[in-house]
Every structure is written in C-alpha cells, then in structure tokens.
Write a protein that holds these residues in place. Structure first.
Motif, PDB file in Angstrom:
ATOM      1  N   THR A  57       0.826  -1.205   0.000  1.00 42.02           N
ATOM      2  CA  THR A  57       0.000   0.000   0.000  1.00 42.02           C
ATOM      3  C   THR A  57       0.862   1.256   0.000  1.00 42.02           C
ATOM      4  N   ASN A  58       0.287   2.333  -0.509  1.00 41.53           N
ATOM      5  CA  ASN A  58       0.954   3.619  -0.502  1.00 41.53           C
ATOM      6  C   ASN A  58      -0.117   4.686  -0.339  1.00 41.53           C
ATOM      7  N   TYR A  59       0.204   5.709   0.441  1.00 41.08           N
ATOM      8  CA  TYR A  59      -0.779   6.746   0.747  1.00 41.08           C
ATOM      9  C   TYR A  59      -0.202   8.128   0.480  1.00 41.08           C
ATOM     10  N   ALA A  60      -1.082   9.053   0.140  1.00 41.33           N
ATOM     11  CA  ALA A  60      -0.678  10.446   0.095  1.00 41.33           C
ATOM     12  C   ALA A  60      -0.319  10.886   1.511  1.00 41.33           C
ATOM     13  N   ASP A  61       0.665  11.757   1.612  1.00 40.94           N
ATOM     14  CA  ASP A  61       1.110  12.211   2.928  1.00 40.94           C
ATOM     15  C   ASP A  61      -0.049  12.806   3.729  1.00 40.94           C
ATOM     16  N   SER A  62      -0.958  13.460   3.049  1.00 38.95           N
ATOM     17  CA  SER A  62      -2.045  14.159   3.731  1.00 38.95           C
ATOM     18  C   SER A  62      -3.047  13.223   4.403  1.00 38.95           C
ATOM     19  N   VAL A  63      -3.030  11.934   4.047  1.00 33.80           N
ATOM     20  CA  VAL A  63      -4.013  11.000   4.621  1.00 33.80           C
ATOM     21  C   VAL A  63      -3.365   9.883   5.426  1.00 33.80           C
ATOM     22  N   LYS A  64      -2.052   9.836   5.466  1.00 37.53           N
ATOM     23  CA  LYS A  64      -1.361   8.773   6.207  1.00 37.53           C
ATOM     24  C   LYS A  64      -1.785   8.785   7.666  1.00 37.53           C
ATOM     25  N   GLY A  65      -2.076   7.602   8.175  1.00 37.47           N
ATOM     26  CA  GLY A  65      -2.491   7.470   9.568  1.00 37.47           C
ATOM     27  C   GLY A  65      -3.981   7.685   9.782  1.00 37.47           C
ATOM     28  N   ARG A  66      -4.675   8.182   8.757  1.00 37.80           N
ATOM     29  CA  ARG A  66      -6.123   8.427   8.889  1.00 37.80           C
ATOM     30  C   ARG A  66      -6.948   7.541   7.956  1.00 37.80           C
ATOM     31  N   PHE A  67      -6.409   7.268   6.765  1.00 39.22           N
ATOM     32  CA  PHE A  67      -7.129   6.472   5.772  1.00 39.22           C
ATOM     33  C   PHE A  67      -6.478   5.095   5.650  1.00 39.22           C
ATOM     34  N   THR A  68      -7.306   4.093   5.333  1.00 38.46           N
ATOM     35  CA  THR A  68      -6.804   2.739   5.110  1.00 38.46           C
ATOM     36  C   THR A  68      -7.474   2.156   3.880  1.00 38.46           C
ATOM     37  N   ILE A  69      -6.652   1.680   2.950  1.00 41.68           N
ATOM     38  CA  ILE A  69      -7.165   1.030   1.751  1.00 41.68           C
ATOM     39  C   ILE A  69      -7.082  -0.474   1.947  1.00 41.68           C
ATOM     40  N   SER A  70      -8.103  -1.181   1.479  1.00 45.18           N
ATOM     41  CA  SER A  70      -8.114  -2.639   1.569  1.00 45.18           C
ATOM     42  C   SER A  70      -8.882  -3.186   0.378  1.00 45.18           C
ATOM     43  N   THR A  71      -8.719  -4.482   0.165  1.00 52.65           N
ATOM     44  CA  THR A  71      -9.372  -5.102  -0.973  1.00 52.65           C
ATOM     45  C   THR A  71      -9.940  -6.468  -0.607  1.00 52.65           C
ATOM     46  N   ASP A  72     -10.943  -6.870  -1.346  1.00 52.73           N
ATOM     47  CA  ASP A  72     -11.588  -8.159  -1.152  1.00 52.73           C
ATOM     48  C   ASP A  72     -11.977  -8.659  -2.537  1.00 52.73           C
TER      49      ASP A  72
END
Length: 121
Positions: A57-72
């Motif tokens: 996974t990789n996140y924009a700095d502005s959302v790190k620690g707040r957003f989580t991406i996952s898949t199913d």
C-alpha cells in the motif's frame, strides 16, 4: 465491458468517519493495482491511496495514519477516519484490470463514476 460502481460517500462532520466501497463487474480475468483518487473543485485529480496485487500500500502524505485502503477480490475499500474539511472532494476508484476479449487478454485502467465526500467544520 467492465464497470466500477462506487458507494459510501456523503456528508460528515470534521472528526467523523466514512467508508467508501468500489465493486468491479464484467469479463474480468484478473485485477492488478487498485486505488482511490480525489478531485476537489479547482484542483487536479490526486492519488489518495493505492494497493497492489501483492498487497503493498501507498498513501498520500495528507491522509497517512487516517485512511486505510483494503481489498476483497473484486472490491476495494477506503476507510476514512478523522476526516477534515480539506478532505472534501469527489472520490474516484481506479483499477488496472485484465479482461477477456475475443482476441485474447487486454489490460486497461478503469474508473468509477465518483462519489462526493463533504466534511463540514
């Protein structure tokens, strides 16, 4: 034909949470990278988060620690916590999908229709 359908946007107060979902359908052979992008009025579309077929996974700095991406399997999710007014935007899911065509396999980028997220202060 491949279709991505998003759901989960809405209006929330600052500090609140939302969960976005995106489901793919069609003649899918495999799905590679999946991601979420957003576009605020007057701004360019920007990457929010991405998850590879290897689950990196990789996140924009502005959302790190707040957003989580996952898949199913054929779905991708974006859990958004501690939302801020600057997170207000239209959110789009994106998938790199290999499809089964008459001439064989073809790989392309597909986009959802977009879902509005509005965070009030």
């Amino acid at each position: 034909q491949v279709q991505l359908v998003e759901s989960g946007g809405g209006l929330v107060q600052a500090g609140g949470s939302l969960r976005l979902s995106c489901a793919a359908s069609g003649s899918i052979d495999s799905i590679n990278d999946m991601g979420w992008y957003r576009q605020a009025p007057g701004n360019q579309r920007e990457l929010v988060a991405i998850i590879t077929s290897g689950s990196s996974t990789n996140y924009a700095d502005s959302v790190k620690g707040r957003f989580t991406i996952s898949t199913d399997s054929i779905k991708v999710y974006l859990q958004m916590n501690t939302l801020k007014p600057e997170d207000t935007a239209v959110y789009y899911c994106n998938m790199r999908i290999t499809t089964r065509q008459r001439m064989g396999l073809m790989t392309g980028d597909y986009w959802g229709q977009g879902t509005q997220v509005t965070v009030s202060s």
